[in-house]
Design a protein around this motif. Structure first.
Motif, PDB file in Angstrom:
ATOM      1  N   ASN A  79      34.734  35.247  52.485  1.00  0.00           N
ATOM      2  CA  ASN A  79      33.539  35.481  53.300  1.00  0.00           C
ATOM      3  C   ASN A  79      33.862  35.833  54.752  1.00  0.00           C
ATOM      4  O   ASN A  79      33.069  35.568  55.654  1.00  0.00           O
ATOM      5  CB  ASN A  79      32.605  34.265  53.233  1.00  0.00           C
ATOM      6  CG  ASN A  79      31.194  34.627  53.601  1.00  0.00           C
ATOM      7  OD1 ASN A  79      30.659  35.639  53.161  1.00  0.00           O
ATOM      8  ND2 ASN A  79      30.567  33.804  54.434  1.00  0.00           N
ATOM      9  N   SER A  80      35.017  36.427  54.994  1.00  0.00           N
ATOM     10  CA  SER A  80      35.410  36.817  56.356  1.00  0.00           C
ATOM     11  C   SER A  80      35.023  38.259  56.646  1.00  0.00           C
ATOM     12  O   SER A  80      34.882  39.073  55.742  1.00  0.00           O
ATOM     13  CB  SER A  80      36.923  36.670  56.533  1.00  0.00           C
ATOM     14  OG  SER A  80      37.290  35.322  56.471  1.00  0.00           O
ATOM     15  N   GLU A  99      34.411  38.017  48.625  1.00  0.00           N
ATOM     16  CA  GLU A  99      33.236  38.279  49.455  1.00  0.00           C
ATOM     17  C   GLU A  99      33.557  38.592  50.918  1.00  0.00           C
ATOM     18  O   GLU A  99      32.716  38.435  51.802  1.00  0.00           O
ATOM     19  CB  GLU A  99      32.233  37.132  49.353  1.00  0.00           C
ATOM     20  CG  GLU A  99      31.683  36.977  47.952  1.00  0.00           C
ATOM     21  CD  GLU A  99      30.606  35.930  47.828  1.00  0.00           C
ATOM     22  OE1 GLU A  99      30.027  35.519  48.844  1.00  0.00           O
ATOM     23  OE2 GLU A  99      30.333  35.529  46.687  1.00  0.00           O
ATOM     24  N   ALA A 100      34.787  39.051  51.190  1.00  0.00           N
ATOM     25  CA  ALA A 100      35.133  39.473  52.548  1.00  0.00           C
ATOM     26  C   ALA A 100      34.478  40.820  52.842  1.00  0.00           C
ATOM     27  O   ALA A 100      34.353  41.669  51.956  1.00  0.00           O
ATOM     28  CB  ALA A 100      36.648  39.581  52.709  1.00  0.00           C
ATOM     29  N   ALA A 101      34.047  41.008  54.067  1.00  0.00           N
ATOM     30  CA  ALA A 101      33.433  42.275  54.481  1.00  0.00           C
ATOM     31  C   ALA A 101      34.527  43.215  54.969  1.00  0.00           C
ATOM     32  O   ALA A 101      35.125  42.999  56.023  1.00  0.00           O
ATOM     33  CB  ALA A 101      32.408  42.027  55.581  1.00  0.00           C
ATOM     34  N   LEU A 102      34.781  44.230  54.154  1.00  0.00           N
ATOM     35  CA  LEU A 102      35.770  45.257  54.469  1.00  0.00           C
ATOM     36  C   LEU A 102      35.067  46.601  54.505  1.00  0.00           C
ATOM     37  O   LEU A 102      34.290  46.904  53.598  1.00  0.00           O
ATOM     38  CB  LEU A 102      36.835  45.326  53.367  1.00  0.00           C
ATOM     39  CG  LEU A 102      37.870  44.233  53.301  1.00  0.00           C
ATOM     40  CD1 LEU A 102      38.447  44.132  51.906  1.00  0.00           C
ATOM     41  CD2 LEU A 102      38.965  44.517  54.293  1.00  0.00           C
ATOM     42  N   GLY A 103      35.331  47.392  55.511  1.00  0.00           N
ATOM     43  CA  GLY A 103      34.822  48.754  55.503  1.00  0.00           C
ATOM     44  C   GLY A 103      35.516  49.529  54.403  1.00  0.00           C
ATOM     45  O   GLY A 103      36.615  49.162  53.955  1.00  0.00           O
ATOM     46  N   GLY A 115      42.862  29.939  42.762  1.00  0.00           N
ATOM     47  CA  GLY A 115      43.130  30.525  41.457  1.00  0.00           C
ATOM     48  C   GLY A 115      42.563  31.927  41.288  1.00  0.00           C
ATOM     49  O   GLY A 115      42.651  32.522  40.224  1.00  0.00           O
ATOM     50  N   VAL A 116      42.002  32.496  42.349  1.00  0.00           N
ATOM     51  CA  VAL A 116      41.380  33.817  42.302  1.00  0.00           C
ATOM     52  C   VAL A 116      42.450  34.907  42.278  1.00  0.00           C
ATOM     53  O   VAL A 116      43.458  34.825  42.988  1.00  0.00           O
ATOM     54  CB  VAL A 116      40.433  33.994  43.515  1.00  0.00           C
ATOM     55  CG1 VAL A 116      39.944  35.415  43.646  1.00  0.00           C
ATOM     56  CG2 VAL A 116      39.270  33.040  43.419  1.00  0.00           C
ATOM     57  N   ASP A 117      42.228  35.931  41.454  1.00  0.00           N
ATOM     58  CA  ASP A 117      43.112  37.086  41.390  1.00  0.00           C
ATOM     59  C   ASP A 117      42.986  37.894  42.683  1.00  0.00           C
ATOM     60  O   ASP A 117      41.883  38.288  43.067  1.00  0.00           O
ATOM     61  CB  ASP A 117      42.752  37.951  40.173  1.00  0.00           C
ATOM     62  CG  ASP A 117      43.665  39.140  40.042  1.00  0.00           C
ATOM     63  OD1 ASP A 117      43.342  40.202  40.640  1.00  0.00           O
ATOM     64  OD2 ASP A 117      44.691  39.027  39.368  1.00  0.00           O
ATOM     65  N   THR A 118      44.091  38.129  43.343  1.00  0.00           N
ATOM     66  CA  THR A 118      44.100  38.810  44.643  1.00  0.00           C
ATOM     67  C   THR A 118      43.527  40.222  44.575  1.00  0.00           C
ATOM     68  O   THR A 118      42.684  40.590  45.389  1.00  0.00           O
ATOM     69  CB  THR A 118      45.530  38.832  45.215  1.00  0.00           C
ATOM     70  OG1 THR A 118      45.946  37.476  45.403  1.00  0.00           O
ATOM     71  CG2 THR A 118      45.593  39.557  46.538  1.00  0.00           C
ATOM     72  N   LEU A 119      43.985  41.023  43.624  1.00  0.00           N
ATOM     73  CA  LEU A 119      43.535  42.408  43.496  1.00  0.00           C
ATOM     74  C   LEU A 119      42.025  42.469  43.262  1.00  0.00           C
ATOM     75  O   LEU A 119      41.319  43.228  43.926  1.00  0.00           O
ATOM     76  CB  LEU A 119      44.285  43.099  42.354  1.00  0.00           C
ATOM     77  CG  LEU A 119      44.050  44.584  42.173  1.00  0.00           C
ATOM     78  CD1 LEU A 119      44.687  45.359  43.323  1.00  0.00           C
ATOM     79  CD2 LEU A 119      44.637  45.058  40.852  1.00  0.00           C
ATOM     80  N   GLU A 120      41.525  41.649  42.354  1.00  0.00           N
ATOM     81  CA  GLU A 120      40.089  41.642  42.065  1.00  0.00           C
ATOM     82  C   GLU A 120      39.269  41.149  43.253  1.00  0.00           C
ATOM     83  O   GLU A 120      38.197  41.667  43.543  1.00  0.00           O
ATOM     84  CB  GLU A 120      39.799  40.763  40.846  1.00  0.00           C
ATOM     85  CG  GLU A 120      40.256  41.379  39.543  1.00  0.00           C
ATOM     86  CD  GLU A 120      39.994  40.485  38.351  1.00  0.00           C
ATOM     87  OE1 GLU A 120      39.137  39.564  38.445  1.00  0.00           O
ATOM     88  OE2 GLU A 120      40.638  40.690  37.315  1.00  0.00           O
ATOM     89  N   SER A 121      39.786  40.134  43.967  1.00  0.00           N
ATOM     90  CA  SER A 121      39.031  39.596  45.106  1.00  0.00           C
ATOM     91  C   SER A 121      38.854  40.628  46.210  1.00  0.00           C
ATOM     92  O   SER A 121      37.895  40.577  46.964  1.00  0.00           O
ATOM     93  CB  SER A 121      39.698  38.336  45.647  1.00  0.00           C
ATOM     94  OG  SER A 121      40.903  38.624  46.343  1.00  0.00           O
ATOM     95  N   ALA A 122      39.790  41.577  46.310  1.00  0.00           N
ATOM     96  CA  ALA A 122      39.707  42.630  47.323  1.00  0.00           C
ATOM     97  C   ALA A 122      38.824  43.787  46.853  1.00  0.00           C
ATOM     98  O   ALA A 122      38.595  44.740  47.600  1.00  0.00           O
ATOM     99  CB  ALA A 122      41.099  43.141  47.671  1.00  0.00           C
ATOM    100  N   GLY A 123      38.332  43.721  45.626  1.00  0.00           N
ATOM    101  CA  GLY A 123      37.464  44.767  45.096  1.00  0.00           C
ATOM    102  C   GLY A 123      38.212  46.020  44.703  1.00  0.00           C
ATOM    103  O   GLY A 123      37.636  47.116  44.651  1.00  0.00           O
ATOM    104  N   CYS A 124      39.493  45.886  44.417  1.00  0.00           N
ATOM    105  CA  CYS A 124      40.327  47.033  44.054  1.00  0.00           C
ATOM    106  C   CYS A 124      40.358  47.198  42.542  1.00  0.00           C
ATOM    107  O   CYS A 124      40.385  46.226  41.804  1.00  0.00           O
ATOM    108  CB  CYS A 124      41.741  46.851  44.583  1.00  0.00           C
ATOM    109  SG  CYS A 124      41.817  46.621  46.374  1.00  0.00           S
TER     110      CYS A 124
END
Length: 191
Positions: free
Chosen positions: A133-134, A153-157, A178-187
């Motif tokens: 959420n950053s 849920e981080a706000a990335l342009g 335990g969150v998958d890094t790639l998925e959390s970044a929306g990639c």
């Protein structure tokens, strides 16, 4: 002609350009470190306000060991960090606008709900860090190690997200969430 010059200026202004984070320009130079300042390696919040990273003096935390420290809700805007140890720091809700956060250790740091806009993490280790959420607009992770980081849920342009998705270390799972890094970044994983 005057019309051609005007048209050239209008095109230059109308074409969107990527906003560079502090320290991403080619000839960026830092002042010498004031090792004589005995209070230099202390996390302090700015009382002036974060809008322009305004402070009454340079906020220089280069080569400081602040591992395990807490700066929850602090305004650390405009801070300069190189070779700084911020491992396992608590930075929830902190402000890092225009931060020069390069070649430092942020492993396991918690940036949940933080505002880290227009910052550069080039060369830093962010393994296992949390950016849940950053706000990360205009922030560069180029050359940073983000393995196991959580960007839920981080706000990335869009431009920033594209850059992050190209980072070869964007993999693994966050050791705490335990969150998958790639998925959390929306990639989208490449096939």
């Amino acid at each position: 002609t005057l019309q051609a010059a005007f048209l050239g200026v209008m095109i230059a202004v109308a074409v969107p350009q990527a906003a560079l984070a502090d320290g991403q320009t080619k000839d960026f130079r830092l002042p010498p470190i004031d090792f004589g300042d005995t209070k230099r390696c202390v996390l302090t919040s700015s009382a002036i306000g974060q809008a322009n990273a305004a402070r009454d003096k340079l906020y220089d935390l280069r080569m400081c060991d602040l591992s395990g420290a807490s700066a929850v809700g602090f305004d650390l805007s405009g801070v300069i960090m190189t070779k700084t140890n911020m491992a396992n720091t608590k930075l929830e809700g902190a402000y890092f606008s225009k931060g020069y956060l390069r070649d430092s250790n942020f492993e396991g740091a918690d940036f949940t709900n933080a505002i880290v806009d227009r910052a550069s993490f080039k060369g830093s280790s962010l393994r296992g860090a949390s950016f849940k959420n950053s706000v990360l607009t205009g922030t560069s992770f180029e050359g940073a190690d983000v393995e196991g980081a959580d960007f839920t849920e981080a706000a990335l342009g869009l431009f920033d997200q594209r850059g992050l998705c190209k980072n070869p270390t964007l993999k693994g799972q966050n050791p705490k969430t335990g969150v998958d890094t790639l998925e959390s970044a929306g990639c989208i994983p490449s096939a």
